[in-house]
Scaffold this active site. Structure first.
Site, PDB file in Angstrom:
ATOM      1  N   HIS A 118      -0.443  -4.623  -5.994  1.00  0.00           N
ATOM      2  CA  HIS A 118       0.094  -5.247  -7.207  1.00  0.00           C
ATOM      3  C   HIS A 118      -0.990  -5.733  -8.171  1.00  0.00           C
ATOM      4  CE1 HIS A 118       3.856  -4.550  -5.451  1.00  0.00           C
ATOM      5  NE2 HIS A 118       4.097  -5.733  -4.900  1.00  0.00           N
ATOM      6  N   HIS A 188       9.548  -6.041 -10.773  1.00  0.00           N
ATOM      7  CA  HIS A 188       9.787  -6.356  -9.367  1.00  0.00           C
ATOM      8  C   HIS A 188      10.994  -7.298  -9.213  1.00  0.00           C
ATOM      9  CE1 HIS A 188       8.782  -6.729  -5.169  1.00  0.00           C
ATOM     10  NE2 HIS A 188       7.619  -6.111  -5.319  1.00  0.00           N
ATOM     11  N   GLU A 322      12.352  -0.384  -7.463  1.00  0.00           N
ATOM     12  CA  GLU A 322      11.180  -0.426  -8.331  1.00  0.00           C
ATOM     13  C   GLU A 322      10.813   0.980  -8.803  1.00  0.00           C
ATOM     14  OE1 GLU A 322       7.942  -2.514  -6.339  1.00  0.00           O
ATOM     15  OE2 GLU A 322       9.424  -3.197  -4.874  1.00  0.00           O
TER      16      GLU A 322
END
Length: 359
Positions: A118, A188, A322
């Site tokens: 991330h 997310h 996602e």
């Protein structure tokens, strides 16, 4: 403005610990759907939609205030970047040069972090974007410095949110760079169609329009092996609707799903998934220009987290759909490239449509 336009309203969402102001934008359409977003991490804080009886509930898990969103270790509702998902070994090679990013993740919680995830220690989910209203969209901009979190090039990113009277939440991403770099964004959001504080997703029904998925390694269950495998005859076959309670324990080691599904070429808008909840009649349909969609079912990485309205979130209480390029793309030759070069314009679009199963 067209009849589909829903004009956002801006207000304050408090201040970060360093005193910077955070702004919130609220959309409410003619169908009694409300979406709220903030410019810290481009977080979707609330998604309120009616059920089959007209009862309106918030179906996205999250927090009540900026003080809780400021650390946001689970990326609740946020934009992730500049590269979402995992980068194995926390390193990659671009144009013959090796780059290293911070190691912040390990598949085995007992081991020291060895992979990137991330976007690094302070990815885009922990950045304050500049923001403004442009017609019926909210736009948020962040300029990532050359070398930030180990990534080359100054990257300028704009994320836009729009809610239509057709109950479409439209998310668009664009980016440019002054050096070759990597780009892979997603939102997310964590969904529970009963209500954000409902304790499980077992009664949700999921359909994913993908014939293949990216196989994860046997020795490192959240890291892709590089193989694309047919879903037929596997627990990853969601081509027909599947009740999640019948499939969650079939994920690796009973930990649910942390897997990418292959949707087709990047560019065309395509139907990625439909999520239904028969008790409330609520439905989400996901469409995207991205080549993949990552299915994440909460696993055991949401351990007893205190959320908004006094809720306590536990494993398997929510689901993430996602849209993105495949995980670990820089280290997998067979995966679609996420390289962005100077003079190119990155663009991606995802639409979440909220409706009722009977419609």
């Amino acid at each position: 403005m067209s009849q589909s336009s829903v004009l956002p309203v801006k207000d304050s969402y408090g201040q970060l610990s360093d005193g910077r102001n955070v702004h919130r934008y609220s959309f409410t359409n003619s169908k009694n759907v409300t979406v709220r977003v903030i410019d810290y991490g481009c977080v979707i804080t609330d998604i309120l939609v009616p059920d089959k009886d007209g009862n309106v509930d918030d179906i996205s898990i999250g927090f009540d205030c900026i003080e809780d969103y400021e650390p946001n270790p689970r990326c609740f509702g946020s934009i992730c970047g500049r590269v979402v998902n995992v980068i194995s070994g926390a390193k990659f090679v671009l144009d013959g040069k090796e780059y290293k990013m911070p190691a912040t993740f390990s598949s085995d919680e007992k081991q020291a972090p060895k992979h990137g995830i991330h976007g690094g220690v302070r990815g885009f989910h922990l950045k304050l974007f500049s923001s403004w209203i442009e017609d019926d969209k909210v736009k948020m901009k962040y300029v990532s410095d050359d070398g930030e979190e180990g990534f080359p090039g100054e990257l300028t990113t704009i994320v836009s949110y729009q809610l239509t009277n057709q109950n479409e939440l439209v998310i668009e991403y664009s980016a440019t760079t002054n050096k070759p770099t990597l780009v892979n964004f997603t939102n997310h959001a964590y969904f529970n169609l009963q209500k954000h504080d409902y304790p499980h997703i077992e009664d949700h029904i999921l359909q994913i329009f993908a014939d293949k998925y990216t196989v994860n390694r046997e020795d490192d269950i959240f890291i892709p092996s590089g193989e694309l495998r047919d879903v037929a005859g596997t627990p990853f076959d969601f081509r027909k609707p599947v009740r999640l309670g019948d499939r969650l324990k079939e994920g690796p080691h009973g930990r649910g799903f942390f897997h990418n599904f292959c949707l087709g070429e990047s560019g065309p808008l395509k139907h990625a998934a439909t999520l239904d909840h028969p008790p409330t009649g609520r439905r989400i349909e996901v469409r995207t220009t991205e080549p993949g969609m990552h299915l994440y079912t909460g696993c055991n990485t949401i351990p007893h987290t205190k959320g908004k309205e006094g809720a306590v979130y536990e494993p398997f209480c929510s689901i993430c759909l996602e849209t993105q390029h495949y995980p670990d793309s820089p280290n997998q030759e067979k995966f679609p490239s996420i390289v962005l070069r100077p003079g190119e314009n990155f663009y991606s679009k995802t639409i979440y449509t909220f409706s009722l199963m009977s419609q």
